[in-house]
Enzyme design. Structure first.
Site, short mmCIF file in Angstrom:
data_model
loop_
_atom_site.label_atom_id
_atom_site.label_comp_id
_atom_site.label_asym_id
_atom_site.label_seq_id
_atom_site.Cartn_x
_atom_site.Cartn_y
_atom_site.Cartn_z
N LYS A 86 0.85 -1.20 0.00
CA LYS A 86 0.00 0.00 0.00
C LYS A 86 0.88 1.24 0.00
CE LYS A 86 -3.76 0.17 2.56
NZ LYS A 86 -4.54 0.06 3.83
C1 E4P Z 1 -7.74 1.50 3.98
O1 E4P Z 1 -6.84 1.52 3.15
C2 E4P Z 1 -7.64 2.31 5.21
O2 E4P Z 1 -6.53 1.79 5.88
C3 E4P Z 1 -8.80 2.21 6.15
O3 E4P Z 1 -9.92 1.59 5.57
C4 E4P Z 1 -9.14 3.53 6.78
O4 E4P Z 1 -10.27 3.34 7.59
P1 E4P Z 1 -10.68 4.38 8.74
O5 E4P Z 1 -11.15 5.63 8.08
O6 E4P Z 1 -11.77 3.67 9.47
O7 E4P Z 1 -9.45 4.58 9.57
#
Ligand code: E4P
Length: 225
Positions: A86
Site C-alpha cells: 500500500k
Molecule cells: C484503507 O486503506 C484504510 O486503511 C482504512 O480503511 C481507513 O479506515 P478508517 O477511516 O476507518 O481509519
C-alpha cells in the site's frame, strides 16, 4: 465483489476465514500499531492464517519514493504470496508506484479522496486504489459518489486497476458501494459481522427450530427424524 478484512486482529481473522468467503486482509500503520506486537510477527501470523493465495495489503510508511520502493521490495519478500504494497497517493508515492509496478510488485494506492488521485495512481500502475468512503462522508463529500466516479473512469479508459473501497462505518455505505460497482470493500472487524446480521433472520430461525423440536424433540435433526 471482493470482501476484505480491514484489521490485524488475528483472532477475528481466523474466525472470519472459517465462517465466510473472505478475499484478503488489509492493514495500515494505525491498524498494526493497535496490536502492540512486533510488526513482523503480526504480518506473518496473518499470512499463516489466510494462506499464500489470499491477498494481504501492507502499507509502506516512508514518504520518499526511493525508501517506499525499498520497503516494497522488503515487504514482498517478507510476506510472500499474494501481497500488495500500500502506497499513499502523495507525489513521491506516485513515483514509487511507477517503480514498484515496473518491477512486478503489486501495489494498492491508498489515502484516496478524489477521482483524479485514483486516475493518476492507476496510470502509474496501481493494481488497486482505495478511496476512503467514511472519511469523505465525514466532510460531506459523498464517498460513494467518489467510488462511482472512479469505477466509471476506469471503465471509460479501459484501465485494469480495481477499486477497493475502504473506511466504512456502517452497512449502508458498504451496500451503496456494491450498488455502484465497486470491485471490492475492506471492512473492519466490528462492521464485517454486521453485514450479515438481521434480527428477522434470527427470529425466523428460532421459529423453525421451535416448531421442529415441538414435533420431533430437542436435538433431533433431519438425519434422525
Ligand atoms: C484503507 O486503506 C484504510 O486503511 C482504512 O480503511 C481507513 O479506515 P478508517 O477511516 O476507518 O481509519
Amino acid at each position: 465483489m471482493l470482501y476484505l478484512l480491514d484489521t490485524a486482529n488475528v483472532e477475528f481473522i481466523k474466525k472470519a476465514y472459517d465462517l465466510y468467503q473472505v478475499d484478503g486482509v488489509t492493514t495500515n500503520p494505525t491498524i498494526i500499531s493497535k496490536e502492540k506486537r512486533p510488526f513482523k510477527d503480526v504480518i506473518l501470523d496473518i499470512r499463516n492464517i489466510i494462506g499464500k493465495d489470499s491477498m494481504i495489503h501492507v502499507q509502506a510508511v516512508s514518504t520518499d519514493a526511493e525508501k517506499i520502493v525499498r520497503e516494497g521490495v522488503y515487504l514482498k519478500e517478507l510476506v510472500d504470496g499474494e501481497v500488495y504494497v500500500k502506497v499513499p497517493v502523495i507525489p513521491q508515492g506516485i513515483k514509487a508506484i511507477k517503480i514498484l509496478s515496473s518491477r512486478g510488485i503489486a501495489v494498492t494506492a491508498t489515502a484516496i479522496f478524489t477521482p483524479q488521485q485514483a486516475l493518476m495512481a492507476a496510470k502509474a500502475g496501481a493494481d488497486f486504489v482505495a478511496p476512503y468512503v467514511n472519511r469523505l462522508d465525514n466532510i460531506s463529500a459523498d464517498g460513494v459518489k467518489v467510488v462511482e466516479q472512479i469505477t466509471g473512469l476506469f471503465k471509460t479508459y479501459n484501465l485494469k486497476t480495481k477499486v477497493l473501497a475502504a473506511s466504512f462505518k456502517n452497512v449502508e455505505q458498504v451496500h451503496k458501494v456494491s450498488l455502484v460497482g465497486g470491485h471490492g470493500v475492506t471492512v473492519n472487524d466490528e462492521l464485517f459481522e454486521k453485514l450479515i446480521e438481521h434480527p428477522l433472520t434470527d427470529f425466523s430461525v428460532d421459529g423453525f427450530i421451535n416448531d421442529w423440536e415441538g414435533q420431533f424433540g430437542k436435538g433431533i435433526t433431519t438425519l434422525e427424524a
